[in-house]
Structures are given as structure tokens and as C-alpha cells.
Design a protein around this motif. Sequence first.
Motif, PDB file in Angstrom:
ATOM      1  N   ASP A  68       0.808  -1.227   0.000  1.00  0.00           N
ATOM      2  CA  ASP A  68       0.000   0.000   0.000  1.00  0.00           C
ATOM      3  C   ASP A  68       0.843   1.280   0.000  1.00  0.00           C
ATOM      4  O   ASP A  68       0.341   2.362  -0.289  1.00  0.00           O
ATOM      5  N   LYS A 136      -1.985  -7.859   6.514  1.00  0.00           N
ATOM      6  CA  LYS A 136      -2.035  -7.184   5.211  1.00  0.00           C
ATOM      7  C   LYS A 136      -3.457  -6.647   4.985  1.00  0.00           C
ATOM      8  O   LYS A 136      -4.432  -7.230   5.475  1.00  0.00           O
ATOM      9  N   THR A 137      -3.564  -5.570   4.226  1.00  0.00           N
ATOM     10  CA  THR A 137      -4.896  -5.052   3.887  1.00  0.00           C
ATOM     11  C   THR A 137      -5.492  -5.923   2.778  1.00  0.00           C
ATOM     12  O   THR A 137      -4.769  -6.652   2.088  1.00  0.00           O
ATOM     13  N   ASP A 138      -6.817  -5.796   2.591  1.00  0.00           N
ATOM     14  CA  ASP A 138      -7.472  -6.551   1.515  1.00  0.00           C
ATOM     15  C   ASP A 138      -6.831  -6.206   0.174  1.00  0.00           C
ATOM     16  O   ASP A 138      -6.655  -7.069  -0.691  1.00  0.00           O
ATOM     17  N   ASN A 139      -6.475  -4.934   0.008  1.00  0.00           N
ATOM     18  CA  ASN A 139      -5.874  -4.495  -1.251  1.00  0.00           C
ATOM     19  C   ASN A 139      -4.520  -5.172  -1.487  1.00  0.00           C
ATOM     20  O   ASN A 139      -4.216  -5.617  -2.599  1.00  0.00           O
ATOM     21  N   GLU A 140      -3.737  -5.304  -0.423  1.00  0.00           N
ATOM     22  CA  GLU A 140      -2.427  -5.956  -0.563  1.00  0.00           C
ATOM     23  C   GLU A 140      -2.593  -7.449  -0.863  1.00  0.00           C
ATOM     24  O   GLU A 140      -1.858  -8.006  -1.686  1.00  0.00           O
TER      25      GLU A 140
END
Length: 446
Positions: A68, A136-140
Motif C-alpha cells: 500500500d 495485510k490489507t485486503d488491497n495488498e
Amino acid sequence: MDSRVEAFMSKIINSNPGEPEFHQAVEEVAESIIPFIEENPKYKHAKILERIAEPERIVMFRVPWLDDRGEIQINKGYRIEMNSAIGPYKGGLRFHPTVTLGVLKFLAFEQVFKNSLTTLPMGGGKGGSDFDPKGKTDNEVMKFCQSFMTELSRHIGPDTDIPAGDIGVGGREIGFMFGQYKRLRNEFTGVLTGKGREWGGSLIRPEATGYGCVYFAQAMLQTRRDTLADKTIAVSGSGNVSQYATEKATELGAKVVTLSDSAGYIYDPEGIDKEKLGWVMDLKNIRRGRIKEYAEKFGVDYYEGQRPWTVKCDIALPCATENEISAEDAETLVKNGCFLVSEGANMPSTQEAVEIYLKNKILYGPGKAANAGGVAVSGLEMTQNSMRLSWHREEIDQKLQQIMTDIHETCIKYGRENDGYINYVRGSNIGGFVKVADAMIAQGAV
Ligand code: NDP
């Protein structure tokens, strides 16, 4: 150790250095299979054991992705295509920092026998990455999955190799990988199992491994005219397999008193009922929190850095990871009255722990038999995808129960000892081996 097993293992260790989990899995199978091969020389002449321990193909690749902050991260990606004698390669993907080539080879090797035991036409494979989705984020996670699938897509396909989930790979990760495969190939096919219900997934797939593990325990209990009612159960892990093993065991009248994660375990003497389990599912699957929070929420004890095997129980269901029950843990379990172990996880008991179960003649269902329900319903998901239809929940649950009963019967066929004790280790190893070995002989030296 038998001198023939020793000679075979020394070759395996020399040609696969630094892979202790793989050596452990092969040795456990070799101990059952080598005496069997001596009685059935056609398998010896065709060098089946030597061939079955060598992967047909291994793909290793770089997985670069942007976090991110815009920084480049690099992970390792793997797919082990172990054996395709009885069907396309089939087996999960694991995303966890402990993933190595040796760990995935052990899992792929086990998968060959497990898939054969299900009676469905599936070969064995396994894959994954040292990527850690935790924190981790959903985006990662999406960025990673897309990069991973960009390479993996060259090697898999609905008639070639059909991955599924495992540790760290649940519905979210399967969704991101399926999306990328579809985009790259411009085709909507059943290339992965464990998909969402609305887009090709099978009912009961999320539940299948945990439910199947409990159905297998039920079948083992029936051999002693016993049931799950009022039994106290220690479960390890708190992920997919643990959650549904807890749900089914509770539904069948047992009381589950522990759950864990890699940081520690909780002990709830009142039992983890439906409502508390619902809270755990939200904690683990949505909020992605730690099991410690259960202790704070429900006012029970939490044991940091420990595993649940010192708790007094009738039944243990290890559902977290490999080698989580040591010889000492096994001794403690047996001493405390535990008389049944059904493995939701793959190889959760060390070899020394297994010897203790067998010496004490407790009911012991090894992972390749007891947790085969997951891949069995994955096989049913493949069938539904090919037929472009979806079966009802009850229909699939019934098929799952039948498959677990059939696997149990196979174990009895090959594992009953002279005194009547059922050695499920030998039963599952030989039962899984015969079908693959016969297919390999029929197909020649390929
Ligand atoms: P999940 O990722 O959903 O859950 C794994 C659980 O095990 C988590 O509670 C995790 O804790 C814990 N865990 C993972 N690694 C370790 C470790 N090194 N030490 C201690 N605890 C650990 O995975 P699944 O439930 O899908 O898989 C669990 C086991 O079942 C694995 O052995 C897998 O191979 C096996 N299996 C799974 C199938 C499936 O259908 N999913 C099919 C057949 C077998 P934390 O969150 O702290 O990491």
C-alpha cells in the motif's frame, strides 16, 4: 527401523536434502508399504514407491507485488504436481511464512494417497507461497493473489491442475485468484475449488474438512459401539477446519473445550456452543483477530504460547498445522484418558506421537483419511462445475458422509490386525496406494 525402509529412506534423504517434513511423510508411508510390496512383487518390479516419491513436476517462481506504500515486495511461489495417475493434479494452496519446498512436497505426497482414498478421480498436488496474509490489507492481499496467479495460470487448468485453499487461503484469496485467472484466460471454468456459492462454489465446501473429520471420528467410535454424545473434545486451531469440526461435534452432542492459534489456546470448561462459535467465526474470518480475545470476551483462561494437549479430554481433534502433537503431548493425552485422535490437519502428530497412539491402541485416524472430506467435496464441486449445475446442501452432506464411511471401510480392509485392532495408518497408506500403483503400472513408465 526395518532395514529395507532404512535403505529406501537413505536414498530419499540424499536426493531431497534439507526437507525434514517430506522425509517424515515418506517414511511413514514406506513403513506400511514396503512390507506390502514384498508380498506383491509387481509393485516392486515397477518401482512404484520410488516413482511415487518423485514429483512429476515442480514449478517455482518469483511473485513481485506492490504494497500500500507503493513499495515492491517479493515472495516465492510454488506448485508441486506430484502424481496424475488417477486424475488431474488436485490439492490446496498454502500462504504462510513457514512455507518451503519441503513442506509443500510433504503435503503433495500426502495428497496423492488422500485423493485416492476418496474414490474420486483426482491426482495429487499442492502449492503456495511464503506470503503472510496476516496484517495485510485486503488491497495488498488482492495485489499478491493477482501476481501469484499471473504465473500460476500458465500451469493449471480445469483438466490439468485444480488448486484449492489451505492455511491462509480462504474464500477471499480464492476469489481474487479466480478473478485474475478468468481475466487472463477469458474463460469461466472450474479451475479452482472453494469458490463462492454464487459463482461456481459448492455448498458444504467450507464445512467439508471439519465435518468430515468428525464423521470419521464417529465411524471410529462405532467400531467400539460408542458415540460422540457427552464426549469432551480438545480442538486446536481456530481457522476453517477447527471451526467446522467444532460446529459438527457440538451438533452431535459433544462438548468442545479448547481452540487455539499460533499464539496460544483458550480453555472454556462450559463448552464452545453455537453462539460462542459464531463469535469466533466473526473474529477469525471477518475481523481477523486473535483467539486471546475469546478469553477476554467470555471470561475464560488463556494460555499464551501453549498448545491445548494438557487439557483433560476424551477426544483430540488437531486442526492447526503439522507436528503440533509431540511425543510428550501424546503421552499426556493418553494419560489423561484421551482414547481417540482424528486429524483435521495434515501430519499434526510427530512420528513418535503416532507410535504412542498405536502402542496404547487408541482410535487414531491419520490426516490422509480423517481430513479427506475437504478434497472430496472439492471433487464434487468439480463435477458440479462440469455439469453446470449445483446440488442441494443435504445431497452433498450425504455424499460427504458416504465418502467418509467408505474411507473408513477401506482402512478396516487393509488395517485390521490379528487381535482386531484397526491400524488406520497402515489401512490408509495401503488403501490409498493400491489404486494409484495399479494405474501407474497400466500407464507404463511415464
Ligand atoms: P486456516 O488458515 O483457516 O487456519 C489455520 C489455523 O491453524 C489458525 O488458527 C492458525 O493460527 C493455526 N496455525 C497455522 N500455522 C500454525 C503454526 N505454525 N503453529 C500454530 N498454529 C498454527 O487453515 P485451515 O483450517 O484451512 O487448515 C488447517 C489444517 O488443516 C492444515 O494442516 C491444513 O493443511 C489442513 N487441511 C485443510 C483443508 C481445508 O479444506 N482447508 C483440507 C485438508 C487439510 P494463526 O491464525 O495464528 O496462524
